[in-house]
Design a protein around this motif. Structure first.
Motif, PDB file in Angstrom:
ATOM      1  N   GLU A 180     -25.341 -25.896  -3.722  1.00 15.37           N
ATOM      2  CA  GLU A 180     -25.599 -27.310  -3.392  1.00 15.37           C
ATOM      3  C   GLU A 180     -26.173 -27.359  -1.966  1.00 15.37           C
ATOM      4  O   GLU A 180     -25.487 -27.042  -0.977  1.00 15.37           O
ATOM      5  CB  GLU A 180     -24.357 -28.204  -3.505  1.00 15.37           C
ATOM      6  N   SER A 181     -27.422 -27.792  -1.895  1.00 19.57           N
ATOM      7  CA  SER A 181     -28.138 -27.716  -0.616  1.00 19.57           C
ATOM      8  C   SER A 181     -27.423 -28.449   0.522  1.00 19.57           C
ATOM      9  O   SER A 181     -27.408 -27.981   1.661  1.00 19.57           O
ATOM     10  CB  SER A 181     -29.561 -28.234  -0.785  1.00 19.57           C
TER      11      SER A 181
ATOM     12  N   THR B 243     -39.297 -25.340  -3.294  1.00 20.31           N
ATOM     13  CA  THR B 243     -38.997 -26.721  -3.702  1.00 20.31           C
ATOM     14  C   THR B 243     -38.270 -27.418  -2.540  1.00 20.31           C
ATOM     15  O   THR B 243     -37.711 -26.741  -1.665  1.00 20.31           O
ATOM     16  CB  THR B 243     -38.060 -26.767  -4.930  1.00 20.31           C
TER      17      THR B 243
ATOM     18  N   GLY C 165     -26.587 -23.214 -12.194  1.00 21.95           N
ATOM     19  CA  GLY C 165     -27.871 -22.582 -12.479  1.00 21.95           C
ATOM     20  C   GLY C 165     -29.046 -23.199 -11.761  1.00 21.95           C
ATOM     21  O   GLY C 165     -30.114 -23.398 -12.365  1.00 21.95           O
ATOM     22  N   ARG C 166     -28.869 -23.509 -10.488  1.00 21.23           N
ATOM     23  CA  ARG C 166     -29.959 -24.102  -9.700  1.00 21.23           C
ATOM     24  C   ARG C 166     -29.996 -23.508  -8.309  1.00 21.23           C
ATOM     25  O   ARG C 166     -28.954 -23.094  -7.776  1.00 21.23           O
ATOM     26  CB  ARG C 166     -29.767 -25.622  -9.604  1.00 21.23           C
ATOM     27  N   ILE C 167     -31.198 -23.515  -7.733  1.00 22.23           N
ATOM     28  CA  ILE C 167     -31.331 -23.065  -6.341  1.00 22.23           C
ATOM     29  C   ILE C 167     -31.178 -24.289  -5.450  1.00 22.23           C
ATOM     30  O   ILE C 167     -31.382 -25.414  -5.941  1.00 22.23           O
ATOM     31  CB  ILE C 167     -32.688 -22.356  -6.093  1.00 22.23           C
ATOM     32  N   PRO C 168     -30.849 -24.153  -4.178  1.00 24.75           N
ATOM     33  CA  PRO C 168     -30.608 -22.907  -3.456  1.00 24.75           C
ATOM     34  C   PRO C 168     -29.149 -22.458  -3.519  1.00 24.75           C
ATOM     35  O   PRO C 168     -28.255 -23.258  -3.757  1.00 24.75           O
ATOM     36  CB  PRO C 168     -30.972 -23.297  -2.016  1.00 24.75           C
TER      37      PRO C 168
ATOM     38  N   GLN D 263     -32.811 -18.506 -12.682  1.00 30.30           N
ATOM     39  CA  GLN D 263     -31.627 -19.241 -12.211  1.00 30.30           C
ATOM     40  C   GLN D 263     -30.559 -19.398 -13.300  1.00 30.30           C
ATOM     41  O   GLN D 263     -29.491 -19.937 -13.048  1.00 30.30           O
ATOM     42  CB  GLN D 263     -32.041 -20.617 -11.652  1.00 30.30           C
ATOM     43  N   LYS D 264     -30.871 -18.915 -14.511  1.00 33.54           N
ATOM     44  CA  LYS D 264     -29.906 -19.024 -15.617  1.00 33.54           C
ATOM     45  C   LYS D 264     -29.361 -17.658 -16.042  1.00 33.54           C
ATOM     46  O   LYS D 264     -28.690 -17.548 -17.066  1.00 33.54           O
ATOM     47  CB  LYS D 264     -30.565 -19.703 -16.840  1.00 33.54           C
TER      48      LYS D 264
ATOM     49  N   LEU E 107     -38.208 -19.904 -11.055  1.00 34.12           N
ATOM     50  CA  LEU E 107     -37.627 -20.935 -11.936  1.00 34.12           C
ATOM     51  C   LEU E 107     -38.334 -20.957 -13.287  1.00 34.12           C
ATOM     52  O   LEU E 107     -37.707 -21.237 -14.311  1.00 34.12           O
ATOM     53  CB  LEU E 107     -37.707 -22.316 -11.279  1.00 34.12           C
TER      54      LEU E 107
ATOM     55  N   MET F  24     -28.846 -36.806  -0.587  1.00 37.43           N
ATOM     56  CA  MET F  24     -28.274 -36.083  -1.735  1.00 37.43           C
ATOM     57  C   MET F  24     -28.103 -36.995  -2.943  1.00 37.43           C
ATOM     58  O   MET F  24     -28.374 -36.595  -4.071  1.00 37.43           O
ATOM     59  CB  MET F  24     -26.896 -35.494  -1.347  1.00 37.43           C
TER      60      MET F  24
ATOM     61  N   ASN G 193     -35.337 -28.799  -2.314  1.00 40.07           N
ATOM     62  CA  ASN G 193     -33.945 -28.389  -2.107  1.00 40.07           C
ATOM     63  C   ASN G 193     -33.859 -26.982  -1.512  1.00 40.07           C
ATOM     64  O   ASN G 193     -32.977 -26.692  -0.699  1.00 40.07           O
ATOM     65  CB  ASN G 193     -33.157 -28.469  -3.415  1.00 40.07           C
TER      66      ASN G 193
ATOM     67  N   LYS H 200     -34.637 -27.173   2.227  1.00 42.65           N
ATOM     68  CA  LYS H 200     -33.538 -27.681   3.049  1.00 42.65           C
ATOM     69  C   LYS H 200     -32.733 -26.518   3.622  1.00 42.65           C
ATOM     70  O   LYS H 200     -32.333 -26.531   4.787  1.00 42.65           O
ATOM     71  CB  LYS H 200     -32.631 -28.599   2.215  1.00 42.65           C
TER      72      LYS H 200
HETATM   73  N1  LIG Z   1     -28.031 -31.030  -6.091  1.00 42.07           N
HETATM   74  C1  LIG Z   1     -28.631 -29.711  -6.077  1.00 42.07           C
HETATM   75  C2  LIG Z   1     -29.932 -29.753  -6.842  1.00 42.07           C
HETATM   76  C3  LIG Z   1     -30.563 -28.386  -6.934  1.00 42.07           C
HETATM   77  C4  LIG Z   1     -31.798 -28.426  -7.820  1.00 42.07           C
HETATM   78  O1  LIG Z   1     -32.037 -29.382  -8.569  1.00 42.07           O
HETATM   79  N2  LIG Z   1     -32.599 -27.349  -7.737  1.00 42.07           N
HETATM   80  C5  LIG Z   1     -33.789 -27.269  -8.548  1.00 42.07           C
HETATM   81  C6  LIG Z   1     -35.002 -26.948  -7.699  1.00 42.07           C
HETATM   82  S1  LIG Z   1     -35.261 -28.214  -6.474  1.00 42.07           S
HETATM   83  C7  LIG Z   1     -33.618 -26.157  -9.570  1.00 42.07           C
HETATM   84  O2  LIG Z   1     -33.036 -25.135  -9.290  1.00 42.07           O
HETATM   85  N3  LIG Z   1     -34.134 -26.378 -10.781  1.00 42.07           N
HETATM   86  C8  LIG Z   1     -34.110 -25.403 -11.824  1.00 42.07           C
HETATM   87  C9  LIG Z   1     -33.405 -25.873 -13.054  1.00 42.07           C
HETATM   88  O3  LIG Z   1     -33.085 -27.060 -13.154  1.00 42.07           O
HETATM   89  O4  LIG Z   1     -33.185 -25.041 -13.945  1.00 42.07           O
HETATM   90  C10 LIG Z   1     -28.846 -29.271  -4.619  1.00 42.07           C
HETATM   91  O5  LIG Z   1     -29.057 -30.161  -3.780  1.00 42.07           O
HETATM   92  O6  LIG Z   1     -28.783 -28.069  -4.325  1.00 42.07           O
END
Ligand SMILES: N[C@@H](CCC(=O)N[C@@H](CS)C(=O)NCC(=O)O)C(=O)O
Length: 217
Positions: free
Chosen positions: A66-67, A9, A50-53, A38-39, A33, A100, A11, A14
């Motif tokens: 936070e990327s 993805t 709970g989000r990558i990266p 991620q959870k 995902l 961002m 993010n 990056k």
């Molecule tokens: N602000 C966060 C956003 C991270 C984000 O939204 N990651 C998405 C993929 S691009 C994700 O992990 N989504 C899975 C989910 O929402 O459960 C960053 O820049 O790292």
């Protein structure tokens, strides 16, 4: 050495593009995902959002999520891609924050309403696509008299490029944005960026040997 928890993805890219551009060694830990990996408790212990990266410095045990923060962390660690002080530093940070707080969230929502949301809500699709297009046109205008967003190639370019290059997926037309298109191509031609957007994914084993990296895909 770093562990990079990521998915294919913008993010995620990056972080991988920054690692590649800086020539840092890292192990890819793909996060599925769709399977909600991620959870899981282990992942949430690293990033409560709970989000990558997510990145882990395996020497110092530092974990960063936070990327944008990951990019700043890596740039500061190496003293590259982000000036250490003064107006030039804030110029890079300003364009990083532009991505961002603007490009990322707006294109992300455009994707949600244009691609994934079960109900098609034209007003929501229009709102996020129009706002994404407006933000990309700000980049286009800014790039009209310069090769990169700031004086030199920086993490601000990587951050904005990883999103801008996916404009088609968001349904955002950039056909009139000549400067943006030129910059997207320039970025794509960089070895580090080009390698970074292939992570995680199928990679040529020869490339792994050449780069000396271990990729767990
Ligand atoms: N602000 C966060 C956003 C991270 C984000 O939204 N990651 C998405 C993929 S691009 C994700 O992990 N989504 C899975 C989910 O929402 O459960 C960053 O820049 O790292």
């Amino acid at each position: 050495m770093f562990d990079l928890y990521t998915s294919p993805t913008p993010n995620g890219w990056k972080a991988s593009c920054t690692l590649e551009e800086l020539g840092l060694a890292y192990v890819v830990k793909p996060v599925n995902l769709m399977k909600q990996e991620q959870k899981t408790p282990d992942f949430l212990a690293m990033n409560p959002n709970g989000r990558i990266p997510v990145i882990k410095n395996t020497q110092s045990e530092e974990v960063v999520f936070e990327s944008g923060a990951i990019m700043i962390y890596l740039a500061e660690l190496t003293g590259q891609l982000l000036p250490t002080s003064g107006p030039k530093r804030y110029e890079v940070l300003q364009w990083l924050m532009f991505q961002m707080g603007g490009v990322g969230p707006m294109m992300g929502q455009a994707n949600v309403f244009f691609r994934y949301f079960p109900e098609k809500i034209p007003a929501a699709i229009d709102r996020y696509q129009n706002e994404s297009q407006r933000l990309l046109s700000v980049l286009d205008q800014h790039l009209s008299d310069k090769e990169f967003l700031c004086e030199e190639f920086s993490i601000a370019d990587i951050a904005n490029w990883c999103w801008a290059r996916t404009h088609e997926w968001s349904g955002v037309d950039i056909s009139e944005m000549a400067h943006l298109k030129r910059w997207i191509n320039t970025m794509h031609a960089r070895e580090g960026c080009y390698k970074g957007i292939k992570v995680p994914g199928k990679v040529d084993p020869a490339d792994i040997v050449k780069s000396g990296k271990t990729l767990i895909v």
